[in-house]
Design an enzyme around this catalytic site. Structure first.
Site, short mmCIF file in Angstrom:
data_model
loop_
_atom_site.label_atom_id
_atom_site.label_comp_id
_atom_site.label_asym_id
_atom_site.label_seq_id
_atom_site.Cartn_x
_atom_site.Cartn_y
_atom_site.Cartn_z
N ASP A 298 -15.22 1.62 -5.36
CA ASP A 298 -14.33 0.47 -5.25
C ASP A 298 -14.13 -0.11 -6.65
OD1 ASP A 298 -12.66 -1.47 -4.25
OD2 ASP A 298 -14.01 -2.11 -2.65
N GLU B 158 -10.09 -10.69 0.54
CA GLU B 158 -11.43 -10.52 -0.03
C GLU B 158 -12.17 -11.84 -0.14
OE1 GLU B 158 -12.02 -7.44 -2.95
OE2 GLU B 158 -9.95 -6.82 -2.77
#
Ligand code: BGC
Ligand code: BGC
Length: 818
Positions: free
Chosen positions: A321, A515
């Site tokens: 990521d 997020e």
């Protein structure tokens, strides 16, 4: 079916634990996985057929070390140019949530295809192996204007319909590939346990079985059926089950946090989607930012190699990521042998690619990473490229008409209709034939609120109706449906009306977020300002039956809002085709068969503001319908915790954002302007701000003064008396990028002290000023609305990293007088 059934997995865990008494009885939670306890799976032989493997081996044998290392690195389009590939043989390119083609966030589908063509042609000229290009098409091709935006995953969870999920996958693949792209970072297989997590809506459900069945359906939808030694069709793309593992299991629901759970729970709750996706042929998997029992997954070899690659037989590529490898112990974003050695194949190094490339070559030369490990990584990357047809000149499709096509929008509208969950209905729904309907609430005609995060931009805050010309807002759908039923509808966001309506539909809910920006302290909806509740109560008091349509990325504590409503519908984040809402709400339309509610809760609905939800108001699976009505009586409105104590009374700004309930504004002589996302300026342009990356993506705010002005943190009135008595200080973590040309003041509780001298040297600086220093000058800490303000009379450049109150350990002096 893909998975060994859960029961078997549990049985396996059980029996194996019986043979591993030390592990089972250990009171401490270990971060080391025991692969034999996990469900087995296997990538299908259609991605590892002999002819392809031989071809890859030959290619690999002809590559230099530089070319091999280059293959293992992925750069973001905002930090690399196609020409860079002439010099650096980088293997992959991504476009992150805030990156658009040629710097244009709203670039067209054809611009995307043009960008992919440029990168691909440069990569072929340099390394010979074409790049693979990835994007976050997480609810449709969500970065691109005009695309079909499907409901976010939580809404799809409510439909309980794997066949529909497969159709959505195929439609998404069609749109992604129609703009030249061959890879999407989806589906998210998180199994969220604590709804305070800002990514809860990216998960389908808290039910591992449902997640597993969707994992299979979405993988097959996106990739199609795989055929040995043939590339996947040009209108399909590679899928990425993510984020491996337990991204939805972190303590407190903290994004990028730590899952503090035993291995048995990791397996039973969080792992079940992966075997299903791998068996279905998922070509890639993404590793989670998070940790398991204190160890970052990007560095956990037992999970990445032992479990995923060995036990689950995953033969595709394992991608990292966004700079997450830099969080592994002993690593930085530009140097991380530990993640290579743990089994990561492709490093998402958006802006760090060059340094990582150079350092990794050195690491292999010095033996810190074996050449065999690099070869394994490259072999996997080439395997995926072969399957996508990239080694054989996969066509770059450029078919803008596929985006938002009639067929795709029809699927999205159906998904919206199927995802609605009816939580309460005292008989006001469906809206009767010929009714006069008032439509109110700030979500009624609001594309940003209905599409949510990961739409056009990362946070999705500035999406508008213009972005989706063929999209429909909830209001547009209701207006049309009511007319077709012979009635009339009026849009009035604030709920004011001239003629009393027969019924009001109020659409309200959470603002868009993505997020960690969506992490919250409690499950209370609007803990501070109960504006929507006030609107509902006002309508009810006027004797109007009220239907609430709640837009949210998660179940929240809304008992007061439910009490003020005659019907309450959870509509989640429906996306661009929200006319699906009216399809279920409005009856008696000419030419439309009546729909009923089909959606059932994918997560339990909370009774109060506490999380995780222990004693739900409505269990997972709950959902009323016209055919099966049920009564909901008066609900207890007690939040179960002191909400004010859960407010950020001591933390104001962190990780790039003002923490609720605080807001940041830029002030000059002409007034003030809020900073939300993106660039912001004060009214006279004298103070400007934009987000920058210091420790993590967009975690800090760069503020530049060209004249007199300030940055100010404002919010509700709070009492900081306890903090004053408790000897707290205001801590400002800053980086000086341009020393002041005039006077700088740090103002707390309305009193100012001078920070001019403290900010003379460029570089990081932390100011820690006791509240007492301000109280001594007359500050009133009993009623503070602006806890902190930084003002300058001239030029100044600062990066603001964090603003908070902390208890002062060692003696600290005051700043000089201003
Ligand atoms: C997101 C990217 C985004 C970036 C912003 C990341 O966490 O996933 O897509 O563009 O942050 O800096
Ligand atoms: C997110 C991923 C995403 C990536 C690329 C990360 O910050 O966690 O889900 O795929 O950025 O945008």
């Amino acid at each position: 079916m893909a998975t060994k059934p859960l029961g078997l997995a549990l049985a396996l865990v059980g029996s194996a634990i019986a043979c591993l008494p030390i592990h089972a009885q250990s009171p401490t939670l270990s971060p080391v996985a025991h692969p034999t306890l996990w469900p087995a799976a296997a990538s299908p032989s259609s991605i590892t057929d002999r002819a392809t493997e031989a071809r890859i081996a030959k290619l690999l044998a002809g590559m230099t070390l530089e070319q091999k290392v280059g293959q293992t690195i992925q750069a973001d389009i905002s930090s690399i140019k196609p020409e860079d590939l002439d010099k650096y043989p980088i293997g992959s390119i991504l476009a992150g949530g805030n990156s658009g083609p040629f710097g244009d966030e709203r670039g067209s589908s054809s611009k995307w295809a043009e960008l992919v063509r440029e990168f691909r042609s440069h990569s072929k000229a340099s390394g010979g192996v074409p790049i693979i290009f990835g994007v976050d098409a997480v609810h449709g091709h969500s970065n691109v204007p005009g695309a079909t935006i499907f409901p976010h995953n939580i809404a799809l969870g409510a439909t309980h319909d794997p066949a529909l999920i497969r159709q959505i996958g195929a439609a998404t693949a069609d749109e992604v590939s129609a703009s030249g792209i061959e890879w999407t970072f989806a589906p998210t297989l998180a199994v969220p346990q604590d709804l305070r997590w800002g990514r809860s809506y990216e998960g389908y459900s808290s039910d591992p079985k449902l997640v597993a069945s969707y994992a299979r359906a979405m993988t097959l939808g996106l990739q199609g059926n795989l055929v040995p030694s043939k590339p996947i069709a040009a209108n399909h793309v590679a899928a990425t089950p993510k984020h491996f593992l337990a991204d939805g299991g972190t303590h407190g629901g903290k994004d990028q946090g730590d899952a503090q759970i035993p291995e048995s729970e990791l397996i039973a709750t969080h792992a079940q989607g992966y075997p299903a996706a791998i068996d279905a042929g998922a070509l890639t998997v993404m590793v989670s930012f998070s940790s398991w029992n204190g160890v970052k997954n990007h560095g956990n070899k037992s999970l990445l190699t032992g479990v995923l690659k060995d036990r689950m037989g995953f033969r595709g590529l394992l991608v990292g990521d966004w700079n997450a490898h830099g969080q592994v112990d002993g690593c930085t974003t530009v140097h991380c042998p530990a993640a290579y050695n743990a089994g990561l194949d492709l490093f998402m190094a958006p802006d760090s690619w060059k340094g990582l490339y150079e350092n990794t070559i050195e690491d292999v030369r010095a033996g810190r990473i074996s050449e065999a490990r690099i070869d394994d990584a490259v072999r996997r990357i080439l395997r995926v490229k072969a399957k996508l047809g990239l080694l054989d000149g996969r066509p770059i499709r450029d078919v803008p008409t596929e985006l938002g096509s009639d067929a795709h929008r029809a699927i999205a509208r159906q998904a919206v209709a199927e995802s609605l969950v009816l939580l309460k209905n005292n008989g006001v729904l469906p809206i009767k034939k010929g009714a006069r309907v008032l439509v109110a609430g700030d979500g009624a005609d609001n594309m940003a609120k209905q599409t949510g995060g990961w739409t056009i931009t990362w946070q999705g805050s500035d999406t508008t109706k213009r972005d989706f010309p063929r999209g429909r807002t909830i209001w547009q759908g209701i207006d049309r449906a009511v007319k077709e039923s012979g009635g009339s509808a009026e849009l009035s966001i604030d709920g004011k009306f001239d003629r009393k309506p027969d019924v009001a539909i109020v659409v309200f809910g959470e603002p868009p977020y993505a997020e960690f920006q969506g992490d919250i302290a409690t499950l209370a909806y609007q803990p501070q300002d109960k504006a929507d509740l006030a609107l509902l109560r006002r309508l009810k008091a006027a004797g109007i039956p009220v239907v609430s349509v709640f837009l949210s990325g998660r179940p929240l504590f809304v008992s007061a809002e439910m009490n003020a409503s005659d019907a309450f519908v959870a509509a989640w984040l429906p996306g661009s085709q929200a006319d699906g809402v009216a399809d279920v709400l409005v009856s008696g339309r000419k030419g439309h068969p009546p729909h009923d509610f089909k959606g059932r809760l994918p997560f339990a609905w909370p009774r109060d503001a506490r999380s995780p939800v222990a004693n739900p108001l409505f269990a997972r699976g709950y959902g009323l319908s016209y055919a099966k009505p049920g009564r909901v009586g008066q609900l207890d409105e007690n939040p179960g915790i002191d909400l004010s104590s859960a407010l950020n009374v001591e933390s104001y700004f962190d990780r790039g954002r003002a923490l609720a309930p605080w807001a940041i504004t830029l002030v000059d002589a002409n007034g003030s302007r809020p900073v939300s996302s993106g660039d912001a300026t004060s009214p006279l342009n004298l103070v400007r701000a934009h987000h920058v990356d210091v420790g993590a993506q967009e975690d800090s705010l760069a503020v530049d003064w060209s004249g007199q002005g300030s940055i100010s943190l404002d919010g509700p009135q709070v009492d900081l008396g306890r903090q004053l008595t408790g000897a707290f200080g205001m801590e400002a973590t800053l980086v000086v990028t341009r020393p002041p040309s005039g006077q700088v003041a740090l103002t707390v509780g309305g009193q100012s002290l001078s920070a001019t001298t403290a900010l003379q040297k460029p570089g990081p600086v932390t100011l820690l000023v006791p509240l007492r220093c301000y109280a001594d000058r007359g500050a009133d800490f009993g009623a503070v609305r602006t806890p902190v303000q930084i003002s300058s009379t001239g030029a100044l450049g600062l990066v603001v990293r964090r603003l908070r109150l902390v208890p002062i350990g060692a003696p600290t002096t005051c700043l000089p007088a201003n």
